[in-house]
Design an enzyme around this catalytic site. Structure first.
Site, short mmCIF file in Angstrom:
data_model
loop_
_atom_site.label_atom_id
_atom_site.label_comp_id
_atom_site.label_asym_id
_atom_site.label_seq_id
_atom_site.Cartn_x
_atom_site.Cartn_y
_atom_site.Cartn_z
NE ARG A 1 -3.35 -2.17 3.03
CZ ARG A 1 -4.45 -2.66 2.48
NH1 ARG A 1 -5.02 -2.01 1.50
NH2 ARG A 1 -4.97 -3.79 2.92
CG HIS B 1 1.58 -8.33 4.25
ND1 HIS B 1 2.04 -8.41 5.54
CD2 HIS B 1 0.69 -7.31 4.22
CE1 HIS B 1 1.44 -7.49 6.27
NE2 HIS B 1 0.61 -6.81 5.50
CE1 TYR C 1 -2.14 3.40 10.15
CE2 TYR C 1 -1.20 1.58 8.93
CZ TYR C 1 -2.28 2.37 9.25
OH TYR C 1 -3.50 2.12 8.68
CG HIS D 1 1.49 -1.53 11.44
ND1 HIS D 1 2.39 -1.61 10.40
CD2 HIS D 1 0.37 -2.14 10.99
CE1 HIS D 1 1.84 -2.22 9.38
NE2 HIS D 1 0.61 -2.56 9.71
#
Length: 726
Positions: free
Chosen positions: A408, A468, A501, A625
């Protein structure tokens, strides 16, 4: 609040996975009781309750409380769109696979709806009884139409006539106009009108336009520091006569529909993943309804019509006090009143990335060459560390190649621009873009095409797996030889979320790490199959096995009387094999600390198998996170950071990477971080033996406990600002 990363700006949003194909296996370890796991869906709702508790806390600045109310609402929307939708799909298709605690999906769905009803009612009360009065005390008033005097109403009629009326589209429902499609999460007015001539009653639906401000400013007679607003749907509702001239408006009520917005693609059956995904994204808009929210005063005739037309069950109807969709409070929470927000924090540049000489230009490569650098966002700046690393790599004539994963990123991403710049300068650039990142699919498709047009080699990972891991590799020529500069992180390459984050990242020129990343990128972009790595643990082949081996090693050390200990920080932990390994280690006497933000399937404090496990959760202005896995290892600590949570999706259906830290100062820094997080004097939530979460925010004298994030801001901002090592 991966949270993970789906709702930019919320700060606490989780990302939901679809682990529904994973059968519950109580025989994973027959020495442990079959009821040893907490239900993952109810655990997630408990997490969102912790978010709500921040909104209820009068010690939190009021605009931040409004923000937490909006986060709660947005989180719950996504939970229904993905997790509840998945459970309902299993029920409708007759799949009998039980949940992670062995119960039938229909029973769990009933528990979810019951708990969600309670939380949404509490959420509405937090707004009306807590945040709304506190805002008014601070000079920010959300007025109702009935509370306005004539001068205000004249002004609002003008605003409605000029700025709102032209974009409204009332849709009648009659034999010539079938019941309209109701888009997911849209705010709507259900209106019943009567023809003044024929006396016939009819129904109409009016969508509240999303492109207009939800809170309309009232400007009459305002003093300094005073702001008044009226909600858009309230303003529209009191001008329905303009939309239905000659008709008598009998009833009007607000409602909102949540739809199944999960995406399913059989990658083995498609030749073009992007085209298949774009078709599925179009279909997602028309997913079946799974929740109907209505204002509590809605009459039975209108409700009956909605339930019938939307094919909603009574259990899926949520009667709530107006206003619905408190996610709209994001808009209000952005009001520029510094005294009503958390104190401003400016991230610092990591000391090792500062020039050695005053007024000299920063050189990221020279800094990394002096030794590995552990960066901690948002306390340390993403822009002057990771972003600067990639931007310098793009400009540096000695850099030959850049390879990077993108899961992202932000809409105006300097990271993507750096990759484009590098390609245009003739460098070899590989971007692995994960176009299946939920709710960012279209944005990532757009980025992928933009990168391809610039000459970047774009690949989409491995069939059946999401990529990821957070990796960047720069190959640089120095003195006739090639040198690898690497970044391995716990968070996305997203400058916007990096400011809210909490994440860790390792910048290093360690040759072994560079070789590991080279092999991993070759596997992701080509057909290489790498069996083992030296400094990395990589999913789906070896990560779970590697962690279980490390956990079992602590168990063996404890049984032999040697030093042992396990500390894990994750967003979520539900993987049964990992949890069972922790239970076995606890039985052997290993002290275990688990620091989890969201879902926790592990039971703590069970005398037989988890009496040595402490579980804490910390929520605040930043979204926790980072993922950390630390093992005492008989006095030779083994510590990993990386992208993986302890969930089926991360360990079985994603490419994830953890890197082992070797710098003693980095290991000590993370040990200190855990010491502070698990300290009884730090504000946190504790997982109790009955599965509930207890907030510990005040000491015995009623004074606030230490806020970990505030403490870290103070400590890191006061580090020496020189280029020396930590």
């Amino acid at each position: 609040m991966d949270g993970e990363d789906t709702l930019i700006g919320t700060g606490l949003s989780p990302e939901f996975d679809d682990d529904f194909d994973q059968p519950w296996n109580p025989e994973l370890d027959p020495s442990l009781p079959p009821d040893r796991y907490l239900d993952r869906e109810l655990s997630w709702l408990a997490f969102n309750q912790r978010v709500l508790e921040l909104a209820e806390d009068p010690l939190v600045p009021v605009l931040e409380r409004a923000n937490f109310l909006a986060i709660f609402a947005s989180n719950l929307d996504e939970f229904f769109m993905v997790r509840v939708a998945g459970l309902k799909r299993r029920i409708l298709t007759g799949l009998a696979v039980p949940t992670n605690i062995g119960r039938a999906p229909v029973d769990v769905l009933g528990d979810i709806n019951a708990m969600a009803h309670r939380l949404q009612t509490r959420h509405a009360d937090a707004y009306h009884a807590g945040v709304l009065p506190a805002l008014a005390d601070a000079g920010i008033t959300v007025a109702t139409w009935d509370s306005l005097d004539e001068a205000d109403r004249v002004q609002m009629r003008e605003v409605f006539s000029r700025q709102i009326f032209p974009v409204l589209m009332p849709l009648a429902v009659d034999p010539a106009h079938p019941f309209p499609y109701i888009s997911g999460l849209s705010l709507n007015l259900a209106i019943r009108v009567r023809n003044s001539k024929s006396g016939k009653e009819q129904f109409a639906r009016l969508k509240v336009p999303t492109m207009l401000p939800r809170f309309v400013r009232i400007d009459q007679r305002e003093s300094v520091g005073q702001m008044r607003f009226i909600m858009l749907e309230d303003l529209i509702a009191h001008h329905l006569g303009d939309l239905f001239p000659g008709m008598e408006v009998l009833e009007h009520h607000v409602f909102r529909v949540t739809r199944n917005e999960d995406v399913e693609i059989d990658e083995d059956e498609t030749e073009n993943l992007i085209q298949a995904l774009e078709r599925e994204l179009l279909r997602r808009r028309f997913g079946p309804p799974i929740r109907l929210e209505v204002s509590e005063d809605m009459d039975e005739i209108t409700l009956g019509l909605l339930v019938r037309e939307l094919d909603i069950t009574e259990q899926e109807v949520y009667r709530l006090p107006a206003p619905l969709d408190l996610g709209g409070l994001f808009e209000l929470s952005r009001i520029e009143r510094p005294e009503l927000h958390y104190p401003n924090h400016v991230p610092t540049t990591p000391a090792q990335l500062m020039p050695l000489e005053p007024n000299a230009k920063a050189d990221v490569f020279a800094s990394i060459a002096r030794g590995p650098i552990l960066v901690h966002h948002p306390y340390e700046s993403f822009a002057t560390s990771v972003q600067a690393f990639l931007e310098q790599a793009a400009r540096d004539p000695h850099v030959l190649a850049i390879k990077q994963t993108l899961y992202r990123t932000s809409g105006d991403s300097p990271i993507v621009e750096a990759l484009i710049d590098a390609a245009e300068r003739g460098k070899q650039v590989l971007a692995l873009v994960e176009i299946k990142a939920r709710f960012d699919e279209q944005a990532n498709i757009d980025w992928a095409r933009k990168l391809e047009r610039a000459g970047v080699h774009v690949v989409y990972g491995l069939v059946g797996l999401k990529t990821h891991c957070k990796l960047a590799l720069v190959v640089r020529e120095e003195d006739g030889a090639l040198k690898h500069y690497s970044h391995i992180g716990t968070g996305n390459y997203n400058p916007k979320t990096s400011r809210i984050y909490e994440d860790l990242g390792l910048l290093t020129c360690d040759d072994q790490v560079g070789k590991d990343l080279t092999r991993l990128f070759n596997e992701l972009s080509g057909y290489a199959i790498e069996k083992k790595f030296k400094r990395l643990l990589v999913a789906p082949l070896h990560l779970r096995k590697g962690l279980i081996k490390a956990i079992d090693n602590e168990r063996v050390n404890a049984e032999a009387g040697r030093p042992s200990g396990i500390r894990i920080k994750v967003n979520s932990i539900v993987d049964e094999a990992i949890i069972d390994a922790l239970y076995r280690a606890s039985r052997a006497g290993v002290p275990i600390d688990v620091w989890v933000r969201g879902i926790c399937g592990l039971k703590a404090g069970q005398e037989d198998y988890s009496s040595n496990i402490r579980v804490r959760s910390i929520l605040g202005r930043y979204l926790e996170h980072s993922r950390i896995f630390a093992f005492a290892n008989d006095g030779d600590p083994q510590v990993y950071i990386g992208s993986a949570d302890m969930m089926h999706r991360n360990l079985d259906r994603r490419v994830e990477a953890l890197v082992r830290l070797t710098e003693p100062s980095h290991i000590a820094e993370l040990a200190d971080l855990f010491d502070r997080a698990m300290d009884d004097r730090t504000s946190s939530w504790w997982l109790e033996s009955d599965g509930s979460w207890a907030r510990h925010s005040l000491d015995d004298d009623g004074q606030p406990l230490d806020d970990l994030q505030n403490r870290l801001m103070q400590l890191i901002s006061h580090r020496p600002r020189t280029g020396s090592r930590r």
